[in-house]
Design a protein around this motif. Structure first.
Motif, PDB file in Angstrom:
ATOM      1  N   LYS A   1       0.846  -1.189   0.000  1.00 54.12           N
ATOM      2  CA  LYS A   1       0.000   0.000   0.000  1.00 54.12           C
ATOM      3  C   LYS A   1       0.882   1.241   0.000  1.00 54.12           C
ATOM      4  CE  LYS A   1      -3.352   2.608   2.778  1.00 54.12           C
ATOM      5  NZ  LYS A   1      -4.215   2.969   1.639  1.00 54.12           N
ATOM      6  N   VAL A   2       0.480   2.213  -0.788  1.00 49.35           N
ATOM      7  CA  VAL A   2       1.156   3.507  -0.825  1.00 49.35           C
ATOM      8  C   VAL A   2       0.159   4.561  -0.363  1.00 49.35           C
ATOM      9  CG1 VAL A   2       2.395   5.172  -2.232  1.00 49.35           C
ATOM     10  CG2 VAL A   2       2.603   2.730  -2.731  1.00 49.35           C
ATOM     11  N   SER A   3       0.482   5.254   0.704  1.00 52.60           N
ATOM     12  CA  SER A   3      -0.428   6.264   1.252  1.00 52.60           C
ATOM     13  C   SER A   3      -0.437   7.514   0.376  1.00 52.60           C
ATOM     14  CB  SER A   3      -0.010   6.619   2.679  1.00 52.60           C
ATOM     15  OG  SER A   3       1.256   7.257   2.675  1.00 52.60           O
ATOM     16  N   LYS A   4      -1.326   8.427   0.675  1.00 48.52           N
ATOM     17  CA  LYS A   4      -1.404   9.683  -0.078  1.00 48.52           C
ATOM     18  C   LYS A   4      -0.136  10.516   0.063  1.00 48.52           C
ATOM     19  CE  LYS A   4      -6.428   9.949   0.354  1.00 48.52           C
ATOM     20  NZ  LYS A   4      -7.586  10.744   0.835  1.00 48.52           N
ATOM     21  N   GLU A   5       0.556  10.310   1.156  1.00 49.15           N
ATOM     22  CA  GLU A   5       1.811  11.043   1.366  1.00 49.15           C
ATOM     23  C   GLU A   5       3.009  10.362   0.724  1.00 49.15           C
ATOM     24  OE1 GLU A   5      -1.262  12.078   4.131  1.00 49.15           O
ATOM     25  OE2 GLU A   5      -0.284  10.143   3.731  1.00 49.15           O
ATOM     26  N   GLY A   6       2.768   9.222   0.046  1.00 46.73           N
ATOM     27  CA  GLY A   6       3.848   8.521  -0.618  1.00 46.73           C
ATOM     28  C   GLY A   6       4.573   7.522   0.257  1.00 46.73           C
ATOM     29  N   ILE A   7       4.030   7.213   1.427  1.00 51.51           N
ATOM     30  CA  ILE A   7       4.648   6.240   2.319  1.00 51.51           C
ATOM     31  C   ILE A   7       4.283   4.838   1.834  1.00 51.51           C
ATOM     32  CG2 ILE A   7       4.924   5.482   4.691  1.00 51.51           C
ATOM     33  CD1 ILE A   7       5.866   8.323   4.143  1.00 51.51           C
ATOM     34  N   VAL A   8       5.284   3.978   1.701  1.00 49.57           N
ATOM     35  CA  VAL A   8       5.082   2.626   1.193  1.00 49.57           C
ATOM     36  C   VAL A   8       5.039   1.651   2.364  1.00 49.57           C
ATOM     37  CG1 VAL A   8       5.995   0.795  -0.278  1.00 49.57           C
ATOM     38  CG2 VAL A   8       6.261   3.190  -0.956  1.00 49.57           C
ATOM     39  N   TYR A   9       3.965   0.874   2.410  1.00 46.50           N
ATOM     40  CA  TYR A   9       3.826  -0.205   3.390  1.00 46.50           C
ATOM     41  C   TYR A   9       3.869  -1.524   2.625  1.00 46.50           C
ATOM     42  CZ  TYR A   9       2.159   3.554   6.417  1.00 46.50           C
ATOM     43  OH  TYR A   9       2.051   4.709   7.142  1.00 46.50           O
ATOM     44  N   PRO A  10       5.008  -2.238   2.673  1.00 44.06           N
ATOM     45  CA  PRO A  10       5.123  -3.454   1.846  1.00 44.06           C
ATOM     46  C   PRO A  10       4.192  -4.579   2.283  1.00 44.06           C
ATOM     47  CG  PRO A  10       7.016  -3.232   3.302  1.00 44.06           C
ATOM     48  CD  PRO A  10       6.229  -1.965   3.439  1.00 44.06           C
ATOM     49  N   LEU A  11       3.857  -4.652   3.573  1.00 43.21           N
ATOM     50  CA  LEU A  11       2.963  -5.700   4.092  1.00 43.21           C
ATOM     51  C   LEU A  11       1.825  -5.026   4.845  1.00 43.21           C
ATOM     52  CD1 LEU A  11       5.598  -8.298   5.372  1.00 43.21           C
ATOM     53  CD2 LEU A  11       4.360  -8.336   3.202  1.00 43.21           C
ATOM     54  N   TYR A  12       0.913  -4.456   4.106  1.00 41.00           N
ATOM     55  CA  TYR A  12      -0.219  -3.737   4.708  1.00 41.00           C
ATOM     56  C   TYR A  12      -1.356  -4.714   4.953  1.00 41.00           C
ATOM     57  CZ  TYR A  12      -3.425   0.124   5.562  1.00 41.00           C
ATOM     58  OH  TYR A  12      -4.311   1.005   6.136  1.00 41.00           O
ATOM     59  N   GLN A  13      -1.886  -4.696   6.175  1.00 43.49           N
ATOM     60  CA  GLN A  13      -2.915  -5.653   6.574  1.00 43.49           C
ATOM     61  C   GLN A  13      -4.294  -4.997   6.570  1.00 43.49           C
ATOM     62  OE1 GLN A  13      -2.022  -7.682  10.257  1.00 43.49           O
ATOM     63  NE2 GLN A  13       0.183  -7.630   9.883  1.00 43.49           N
ATOM     64  N   GLN A  14      -5.263  -5.732   6.049  1.00 41.86           N
ATOM     65  CA  GLN A  14      -6.664  -5.324   6.092  1.00 41.86           C
ATOM     66  C   GLN A  14      -7.507  -6.506   6.551  1.00 41.86           C
ATOM     67  OE1 GLN A  14      -6.230  -3.513   1.867  1.00 41.86           O
ATOM     68  NE2 GLN A  14      -8.027  -2.518   2.738  1.00 41.86           N
ATOM     69  N   GLN A  15      -8.473  -6.216   7.382  1.00 40.64           N
ATOM     70  CA  GLN A  15      -9.300  -7.280   7.953  1.00 40.64           C
ATOM     71  C   GLN A  15     -10.317  -7.782   6.947  1.00 40.64           C
ATOM     72  OE1 GLN A  15     -11.242  -6.176  11.565  1.00 40.64           O
ATOM     73  NE2 GLN A  15     -12.176  -8.171  11.893  1.00 40.64           N
ATOM     74  N   MET A  16     -10.548  -9.097   6.990  1.00 35.03           N
ATOM     75  CA  MET A  16     -11.569  -9.726   6.169  1.00 35.03           C
ATOM     76  C   MET A  16     -12.491 -10.528   7.077  1.00 35.03           C
ATOM     77  SD  MET A  16      -9.343 -11.095   2.900  1.00 35.03           S
ATOM     78  CE  MET A  16     -10.816 -11.657   2.057  1.00 35.03           C
ATOM     79  N   GLU A  17     -13.784 -10.314   6.934  1.00 35.41           N
ATOM     80  CA  GLU A  17     -14.769 -11.010   7.756  1.00 35.41           C
ATOM     81  C   GLU A  17     -15.224 -12.281   7.051  1.00 35.41           C
ATOM     82  OE1 GLU A  17     -15.538 -10.209  10.726  1.00 35.41           O
ATOM     83  OE2 GLU A  17     -14.600  -8.221  10.823  1.00 35.41           O
TER      84      GLU A  17
END
Length: 445
Positions: A240-256
């Motif tokens: 994930k790349v945030s609006k500020e350009g910060i890169v998160y190589p292992l970004y977690q999102q919850q799945m139900e």
């Protein structure tokens, strides 16, 4: 590598059983190794974060000496986390070191007492009877700590310090045996071994269920003593790349995930299908058919429950990448009633079996927009066919008012002696007494 990835064109083809597969083109040079990795399910040239067995591919680097010493402060947990080959070595060498240390102490005591200078003196009373070498003292140390007592060697209380040293060694031996045996029992009975009898399906399926696009997996428990208070959830891992350009190589999102209408509760008495609805809250909502096969994400599925026999919490997990997703399939039924023995039976030969099912090759968002537009069109046509009559609460059934009638007529809001719970869509087939009551109340003419 990024350039090589961008040059890859993945062609999709259908196998004989209807499964959607990815046909990787042949290449040479640097692209060949990358394609080989993609064939094995690598995500952009990297292995999956979680193995199918549930183990992580995570290592820690750059730990300072003080941070490494913190493992020694939690020594018991550190020993439990060791692999079995290292735990066995620790178990054996710990006993040997203690035997050897006390043998050295017995040697020093005998040396100070002068036993080795009077080996041939028949009137001399040594600290350890019949002990003439260090090997004899080592054997005596093992006999003392394990309380074997062969009778070959024995201490003399006339030697100062021998009685105290025997007491200390036996006490240390009991304490050491208690700790190490407890360590082995805890390591053997760790709840994580319970996950080996929990099964996950080899594939994750995408199909249409009750009008929604869904991701489905199947789980099962091989034991009759099932987990208590079991729950399930998923984690969507991607870059994930945030609006500020910060890169998160292992970004977690919850799945139900839910089984039937039990929400996240899972009753593991028989194999169940865990279903994730691809709606607005899903990280897969805007992913198209092509993006599902792009190999840029990972789905981690986790089951948590309490072991009925021990009361310990057990967690089982697995992961799915693009190579594990099959579009347009659903699991076959594996539960059937056995008339011979009068019980329900689960056929685990069908645990991973799937069948094709009609599924649109679009994202969940596109499917919702299509169905939303279709439902609005149907609603407009239905309203037009009804001639303006629509649902109304209580007993009011009204027709659309023109501008002229809206200015001249005021609705009658006097108390009504009859109240109908719900008005129909049209007047056809309506009972005559209802019509008569409406005329009396001037609801319509």
């Amino acid at each position: 590598m990024l350039k090589s990835i961008s040059n890859l064109h993945l062609n999709r083809k259908k196998s004989d059983d209807g499964e959607q597969l990815v046909d990787f083109p042949s290449s040479s040079g640097d692209d060949a190794s990358l394609i080989t990795k993609l064939r094995k399910g690598y995500q952009l040239g990297r292995p999956a974060l979680v193995k199918k067995t549930g183990k992580y591919r995570v290592t820690y680097k750059g730990l300072s000496s003080s941070e490494r010493r913190s493992f020694a402060l939690d020594l018991f947990q550190t020993l439990i986390d060791l692999k079995w080959r290292w735990a066995t070595l620790v178990f054996v060498f710990t006993f040997f070191i203690v035997y050897f240390v006390f043998a050295v102490i017995w040697y020093i005591l005998a040396k100070a007492h002068g036993d080795f200078e009077n080996l041939n003196n028949p009137t001399w009373t040594p600290c350890i009877e019949r002990a003439k070498t260090f090997a004899d003292l080592l054997l005596f140390s093992i006999e003392t700590q394990t309380t074997i007592g062969y009778g070959t060697f024995y201490p003399n209380t006339s030697c100062s310090g021998s009685l105290l040293l025997v007491f200390v060694q036996i006490t240390v031996g009991f304490l050491l045996e208690t700790l190490l045996v407890g360590f082995l029992l805890v390591k053997l009975s760790r709840p994580k071994h319970r996950r080996h009898t929990l099964l996950f399906s080899e594939k994750a399926l995408i199909c249409k269920e009750d009008g929604d696009l869904c991701l489905e997996i199947r789980v099962g428990d091989l034991r009759k003593s099932h987990l208590v208070d079991t729950s399930s959830f998923g984690i969507f891992v991607s870059e994930k790349v945030s609006k500020e350009g910060i890169v998160y190589p292992l970004y977690q999102q919850q799945m139900e995930f839910e089984a039937h209408q039990m929400q996240d509760r899972v009753f593991m008495m028989w194999p169940l299908i865990l279903r994730h609805k691809i709606n607005e809250d899903s990280p897969l909502y805007e992913m198209t058919f092509d993006q599902m096969l792009s190999n840029t994400f990972e789905l981690i599925i986790i089951l948590e429950g309490t072991i009925e026999a021990t009361g310990e919490i057990c967690q089982a997990r697995t992961s799915y990448s693009s190579k594990d997703i099959v579009w347009g399939h659903r699991f076959v039924n594996m539960i059937d009633f056995d008339n011979d023995n009068g019980q329900w039976s689960a056929n685990f030969e069908k645990f991973n079996a799937t069948v094709p099912t009609p599924t649109p090759k679009c994202s969940g968002k596109q499917l919702a927009e299509i169905y939303g537009a279709s439902s609005r069109t149907n609603q407009a046509q239905e309203t037009e066919n009804l001639g303006g009559t629509f649902w109304r609460s209580q007993s009011q059934i009204i027709t659309p008012m023109t501008e002229e009638t809206s200015l001249t007529k005021i609705p009658d809001r006097r108390p009504r002696s009859y109240r109908h719970s719900r008005a129909p869509l049209s007047f056809s087939g309506f009972q005559s007494q209802h019509l008569e009551m409406g005329r009396v109340l001037n609801i319509y003419k």
